[in-house]
Design an enzyme around this catalytic site. Structure first.
Site, PDB file in Angstrom:
ATOM      1  N   TYR A   1      -2.205   8.707 -46.622  1.00  7.78           N
ATOM      2  CA  TYR A   1      -1.678   9.564 -47.687  1.00  7.78           C
ATOM      3  C   TYR A   1      -2.726   9.591 -48.796  1.00  7.78           C
ATOM      4  O   TYR A   1      -2.812   8.683 -49.608  1.00  7.78           O
ATOM      5  CB  TYR A   1      -0.335   9.021 -48.180  1.00  7.78           C
ATOM      6  CG  TYR A   1       0.273   9.807 -49.317  1.00  7.78           C
ATOM      7  CD1 TYR A   1       0.139  11.186 -49.392  1.00  7.78           C
ATOM      8  CD2 TYR A   1       0.996   9.163 -50.316  1.00  7.78           C
ATOM      9  CE1 TYR A   1       0.699  11.904 -50.432  1.00  7.78           C
ATOM     10  CE2 TYR A   1       1.573   9.869 -51.362  1.00  7.78           C
ATOM     11  CZ  TYR A   1       1.420  11.240 -51.411  1.00  7.78           C
ATOM     12  OH  TYR A   1       1.974  11.959 -52.451  1.00  7.78           O
TER      13      TYR A   1
ATOM     14  N   ASP B   1      -1.054  13.497 -44.878  1.00  7.50           N
ATOM     15  CA  ASP B   1      -1.168  14.399 -46.013  1.00  7.50           C
ATOM     16  C   ASP B   1      -2.493  14.080 -46.686  1.00  7.50           C
ATOM     17  O   ASP B   1      -2.595  13.133 -47.454  1.00  7.50           O
ATOM     18  CB  ASP B   1       0.019  14.181 -46.950  1.00  7.50           C
ATOM     19  CG  ASP B   1      -0.059  15.023 -48.214  1.00  7.50           C
ATOM     20  OD1 ASP B   1      -1.038  15.764 -48.380  1.00  7.50           O
ATOM     21  OD2 ASP B   1       0.859  14.922 -49.047  1.00  7.50           O
TER      22      ASP B   1
ATOM     23  N   HIS C   1       6.995  19.409 -46.935  1.00  7.14           N
ATOM     24  CA  HIS C   1       6.027  19.456 -45.851  1.00  7.14           C
ATOM     25  C   HIS C   1       6.761  19.689 -44.535  1.00  7.14           C
ATOM     26  O   HIS C   1       7.960  19.425 -44.417  1.00  7.14           O
ATOM     27  CB  HIS C   1       5.281  18.119 -45.723  1.00  7.14           C
ATOM     28  CG  HIS C   1       4.405  17.779 -46.877  1.00  7.14           C
ATOM     29  ND1 HIS C   1       3.034  17.879 -46.832  1.00  7.14           N
ATOM     30  CD2 HIS C   1       4.708  17.308 -48.113  1.00  7.14           C
ATOM     31  CE1 HIS C   1       2.518  17.491 -47.984  1.00  7.14           C
ATOM     32  NE2 HIS C   1       3.516  17.140 -48.786  1.00  7.14           N
TER      33      HIS C   1
END
Length: 237
Positions: A87, A126, A224
């Site tokens: 992340y 991400d 998302h």
């Protein structure tokens, strides 16, 4: 759980769990192992991996104290590859965290390069960057926004040039209007005004074993949507 069972993946990699130790008791099928990395700060960041395949080793973070308090990385080691969920830090409003982000980019690239010297690497998550203009709906108006600055895009280009492959673009180099994140504001998802900021990236040595990459825009439940990689990789040798 309906989506979890339908996808029936070997690995589920999750980012921004926003959990602390003891805040969740997730009941998964008995054949899944769970690995979690929690941020020091409550309700912030965090990652997880759920897998059918017990790794040789599991590690948290990238080994640098400056970056390892936000629960952003989990690495699982297998006989022929490493799997990483990541992340990446957001550069924030008015790019207040861009310097931190660029330092992270360098440290993370150093980390995966060290691993790739030993065996192939697969990392996903991400990554908080839309790499090319086709990776977001409105590139002109977002040129200097977090996730689409020249600095972030150049850093990702440099990463890919270090013998890594953006698997979705490997299969679909010119496909447009395929995004993985939409703002909750302005009915962005209804209008498909999104960004492709979620990736599976692999070492170039795995290119011949890649089968397909997908963006599951039909799956809701978050700002998302899931992205998927299918590859023919032996897990036990």
């Amino acid at each position: 759980m309906d989506t979890f069972n339908q996808l029936d993946a070997d690995f589920f990699c999750v980012q921004e769990t926003k959990l602390q130790l003891g805040q969740i008791d997730l009941k998964l099928p008995d054949n899944y192992y769970q690995y979690w990395n929690y941020a020091d700060k409550k309700g912030y960041s965090g990652t997880a991996i759920f897998t059918k395949h017990k790794p040789l080793n599991a590690s948290l973070g990238i080994g640098i104290d400056e970056f390892d308090h936000e629960g952003r990385v989990i690495t699982l080691e297998y006989p022929s590859f490493y799997l990483i969920t990541c992340y990446t830090p957001n550069s924030g409003q008015q790019l207040k965290r861009l310097d931190f982000r660029q330092n992270w980019n360098k440290a993370f690239l150093d980390y995966i390069n060290q691993l790739s010297a030993k065996k192939d690497v697969i990392f996903c998550g991400d990554l908080n960057v839309a790499h090319e203009t086709i990776d977001l709906k409105n590139p002109s108006s977002n040129h200097h926004a977090a996730g689409f600055t020249d600095e972030e895009r150049n850093d990702f280009t440099h990463l890919l040039e270090s013998n890594f492959v953006d698997t979705y673009r490997h299969f679909y180099p010119e496909v447009t209007e395929q995004y993985s994140w939409w703002s909750y504001r302005f009915h962005s998802r209804d209008r498909n005004a999104g960004w492709r900021i979620d990736y599976f990236v692999t070492s170039t040595g795995l290119t011949d074993q890649l089968v397909d990459a997908k963006i599951h825009s039909e799956i809701f439940g978050s700002d998302h949507c899931p992205v998927e990689l299918t590859a023919n990789i032996e897990l036990d040798k």
